[in-house]
Design a protein around this motif. Structure first.
Motif, short mmCIF file in Angstrom:
data_model
loop_
_atom_site.label_atom_id
_atom_site.label_comp_id
_atom_site.label_asym_id
_atom_site.label_seq_id
_atom_site.Cartn_x
_atom_site.Cartn_y
_atom_site.Cartn_z
N ALA A 143 22.03 -29.41 -17.48
CA ALA A 143 22.53 -28.23 -16.91
C ALA A 143 22.17 -28.32 -15.32
O ALA A 143 23.17 -28.17 -14.31
CB ALA A 143 21.92 -26.85 -17.02
N VAL A 144 21.26 -29.12 -14.83
CA VAL A 144 20.94 -29.45 -13.39
C VAL A 144 21.65 -30.71 -12.96
O VAL A 144 22.37 -31.06 -11.93
CB VAL A 144 19.47 -29.32 -13.22
N SER A 145 21.43 -31.87 -13.89
CA SER A 145 22.00 -33.13 -13.39
C SER A 145 23.35 -33.38 -13.21
O SER A 145 23.91 -34.17 -12.41
CB SER A 145 21.28 -34.33 -14.27
N GLN A 146 24.14 -32.68 -14.39
CA GLN A 146 25.80 -32.67 -14.25
C GLN A 146 26.41 -32.25 -13.00
O GLN A 146 27.12 -33.21 -12.45
CB GLN A 146 26.26 -32.17 -15.48
N PHE A 182 10.39 -31.12 -14.86
CA PHE A 182 10.32 -32.11 -13.46
C PHE A 182 9.99 -33.38 -14.26
O PHE A 182 10.77 -34.36 -13.85
CB PHE A 182 9.35 -31.76 -12.67
N HIS A 183 9.26 -33.78 -15.18
CA HIS A 183 9.01 -34.74 -15.61
C HIS A 183 10.33 -35.59 -16.29
O HIS A 183 10.29 -36.73 -16.33
CB HIS A 183 7.81 -34.75 -16.71
N ALA A 184 11.06 -34.63 -17.07
CA ALA A 184 12.21 -35.21 -17.53
C ALA A 184 13.18 -35.33 -16.60
O ALA A 184 14.10 -36.31 -16.51
CB ALA A 184 12.68 -34.06 -18.59
N LEU A 185 13.40 -34.55 -15.57
CA LEU A 185 14.50 -34.50 -14.65
C LEU A 185 14.40 -35.78 -13.77
O LEU A 185 15.29 -36.09 -13.34
CB LEU A 185 14.46 -33.07 -13.80
N ARG A 186 13.16 -36.32 -13.56
CA ARG A 186 13.06 -37.01 -12.57
C ARG A 186 13.48 -38.42 -12.83
O ARG A 186 13.61 -39.45 -12.27
CB ARG A 186 11.45 -37.19 -12.03
N GLU A 187 13.89 -38.65 -14.57
CA GLU A 187 14.40 -39.94 -14.93
C GLU A 187 15.89 -39.58 -14.98
O GLU A 187 16.53 -40.69 -15.68
CB GLU A 187 13.59 -40.08 -16.21
N ASP A 229 21.94 -40.92 -8.24
CA ASP A 229 21.61 -41.45 -7.19
C ASP A 229 20.80 -40.70 -6.31
O ASP A 229 21.32 -40.07 -5.45
CB ASP A 229 22.69 -42.16 -6.27
N TRP A 230 19.53 -40.64 -6.51
CA TRP A 230 18.44 -40.01 -5.90
C TRP A 230 18.53 -40.04 -4.47
O TRP A 230 17.79 -39.00 -3.94
CB TRP A 230 17.20 -39.83 -6.60
N SER A 231 18.56 -40.96 -3.85
CA SER A 231 18.66 -41.23 -2.58
C SER A 231 19.70 -40.32 -1.68
O SER A 231 19.44 -40.11 -0.48
CB SER A 231 19.00 -42.93 -2.41
N ARG A 232 20.69 -40.06 -2.38
CA ARG A 232 21.29 -39.02 -1.94
C ARG A 232 21.38 -37.31 -2.15
O ARG A 232 21.94 -36.63 -2.02
CB ARG A 232 23.02 -39.45 -2.22
N VAL A 233 20.11 -37.28 -2.79
CA VAL A 233 19.78 -35.71 -3.14
C VAL A 233 18.53 -35.36 -2.34
O VAL A 233 17.71 -35.97 -2.05
CB VAL A 233 19.42 -35.83 -4.61
N LEU A 248 27.59 -35.45 -6.03
CA LEU A 248 27.57 -36.84 -5.40
C LEU A 248 28.86 -37.56 -5.34
O LEU A 248 29.01 -38.05 -4.34
CB LEU A 248 26.35 -37.62 -6.34
N ASP A 249 29.45 -37.27 -6.30
CA ASP A 249 30.87 -37.97 -6.43
C ASP A 249 31.67 -37.48 -5.44
O ASP A 249 32.63 -38.00 -4.88
CB ASP A 249 31.40 -37.77 -7.67
#
Length: 224
Positions: free
Chosen positions: A18-21, A47-52, A56-60, A27-28
């Protein structure tokens, strides 16, 4: 949208999607994304699951829904919690914008947070058994301003009636400028509180302001 999960593990898996999509979509489309997260102990497994997540986390940019007015290395600091539990693995490349500039100057910290605030892609929220979300506590003297949908401020100082530490919190107006609101709750007590919030808006249950607005999508994930 209401999503009933079979257990906490299923809730975490659903929340990661729900968060990553929407972050990936932003990002796109936009080249960057902003994730606002809540503190406390409840989101740590997420958090432990989401961090993986494959982003492209460098743009988050990660920011905070609310914060206790304590030093960033204080045991009660949400910034510290996020640094320790979310900014690791793939998400170590993300940037974090804390809210407390000086624990002795909450007004200055709020002003700095408001000046630096950016539109939020996803706001990940929790809810207390008293019906508060973010740090919009029932009975707080600042609650009316916090729930004013026309408030131009994105953050405000909040004095909780009983919880420790003064707080900095996103306002309802700022939350409603997010692209998506995601609320994670668990257990029968919070289910009853949320059901009461669904019945009617009441400042005694600040989360009801999110439920009864029609501006911003709200997805609720509940686990028994």
């Amino acid at each position: 949208m209401w999503v009933q999960c079979s257990d906490n593990a299923a809730q975490v898996a659903a929340l990661v999607q729900a968060v990553s999509q929407p972050l990936a979509a932003a990002l796109d489309a936009d080249g960057g994304a902003v994730l606002a997260v809540s503190g406390g102990r409840s989101p740590v497994p997420l958090f432990h699951a989401l961090r993986e997540a494959d982003l492209d986390w460098s743009r988050v940019l990660i920011t905070l829904v609310d914060e206790r007015c304590v030093a960033p290395d204080h045991a009660d600091s949400n910034e510290r919690l996020v640094r320790e539990h979310l900014l690791a693995g793939r998400a170590a490349a993300a940037r974090l914008a804390g809210l407390v500039r000086d624990p002795a100057d909450i007004a200055g910290s709020v002003a700095t947070a408001n000046a630096a605030a950016r539109p939020i892609t996803v706001a990940l929220l929790g809810m207390g058994e008293d019906g508060h979300t973010a740090s919009l506590f029932p009975g707080a003297p600042e609650l009316a301003a916090g729930l004013d949908p026309a408030n131009p401020a994105r953050y405000l100082a909040v004095t909780p009636p009983s919880a420790p530490h003064a707080r900095i919190s996103l306002t309802l107006a700022a939350l409603l400028q997010s692209r998506l609101l995601v609320l994670a709750i668990a257990g029968p007590i919070k289910r009853r509180v949320f059901d009461a919030a669904c019945a009617a808006f009441s400042p005694d249950l600040p989360v009801s302001a999110l439920v009864h607005q029609t501006r911003t999508p709200l997805d609720v994930y509940w686990a028994p």
